[in-house]
Design a protein around this motif. Sequence first.
Motif, mmCIF file in Angstrom:
data_model
loop_
_atom_site.group_PDB
_atom_site.id
_atom_site.type_symbol
_atom_site.label_atom_id
_atom_site.label_comp_id
_atom_site.label_asym_id
_atom_site.label_seq_id
_atom_site.Cartn_x
_atom_site.Cartn_y
_atom_site.Cartn_z
ATOM 1 N N LEU A 91 0.828 -1.212 0.000
ATOM 2 C CA LEU A 91 0.000 0.000 0.000
ATOM 3 C C LEU A 91 0.857 1.254 0.000
ATOM 4 O O LEU A 91 0.557 2.223 -0.707
ATOM 5 N N LEU A 92 1.921 1.254 0.779
ATOM 6 C CA LEU A 92 2.817 2.407 0.825
ATOM 7 C C LEU A 92 3.454 2.671 -0.537
ATOM 8 O O LEU A 92 3.492 3.807 -1.005
ATOM 9 N N VAL A 93 3.925 1.624 -1.184
ATOM 10 C CA VAL A 93 4.561 1.783 -2.499
ATOM 11 C C VAL A 93 3.530 2.267 -3.525
ATOM 12 O O VAL A 93 3.808 3.168 -4.324
ATOM 13 N N GLY A 94 2.335 1.706 -3.494
ATOM 14 C CA GLY A 94 1.305 2.112 -4.442
ATOM 15 C C GLY A 94 0.864 3.552 -4.254
ATOM 16 O O GLY A 94 0.750 4.314 -5.222
ATOM 17 N N LEU A 95 0.640 3.948 -3.020
ATOM 18 C CA LEU A 95 0.218 5.327 -2.765
ATOM 19 C C LEU A 95 1.337 6.325 -3.043
ATOM 20 O O LEU A 95 1.078 7.415 -3.565
ATOM 21 N N SER A 96 2.568 5.968 -2.728
ATOM 22 C CA SER A 96 3.695 6.861 -3.011
ATOM 23 C C SER A 96 3.868 7.056 -4.521
ATOM 24 O O SER A 96 4.089 8.172 -4.990
ATOM 25 N N GLY A 97 3.777 5.976 -5.262
ATOM 26 C CA GLY A 97 3.880 6.074 -6.720
ATOM 27 C C GLY A 97 2.766 6.909 -7.312
ATOM 28 O O GLY A 97 2.990 7.727 -8.213
ATOM 29 N N THR A 98 1.559 6.741 -6.792
ATOM 30 C CA THR A 98 0.425 7.534 -7.279
ATOM 31 C C THR A 98 0.640 9.016 -7.002
ATOM 32 O O THR A 98 0.380 9.867 -7.861
ATOM 33 N N MET A 99 1.112 9.341 -5.810
ATOM 34 C CA MET A 99 1.348 10.745 -5.477
ATOM 35 C C MET A 99 2.461 11.348 -6.340
ATOM 36 O O MET A 99 2.363 12.510 -6.743
ATOM 37 N N LEU A 100 3.502 10.576 -6.628
ATOM 38 C CA LEU A 100 4.565 11.091 -7.494
ATOM 39 C C LEU A 100 4.043 11.379 -8.895
ATOM 40 O O LEU A 100 4.359 12.409 -9.488
ATOM 41 N N ILE A 101 3.243 10.490 -9.422
ATOM 42 C CA ILE A 101 2.693 10.675 -10.767
ATOM 43 C C ILE A 101 1.732 11.852 -10.796
ATOM 44 O O ILE A 101 1.758 12.679 -11.711
#
Length: 64
Positions: free
Chosen positions: A32-42
């Motif tokens: 979840l952390l990796v997915g949310l971090s990637g979404t925020m970066l994009i």
Amino acid sequence: MRALAPGAGWLANANLRGYARRLSSAVVPVALLVGLSGTMLIMTSTAEHATNSTATSVTSATDV
């Protein structure tokens, strides 16, 4: 083991089920952390790109 002797192997089976639960409780938060971090970066880079572009439909910075 349980296929060969139906009464045996219950401890190994219980151990494997417990191991799967412990592993999933550690993997799910990381995923979840990796997915949310990637979404925020994009999303951040897309918003910055939209702000810097010279689109005719955007009239002010608040429209973005």
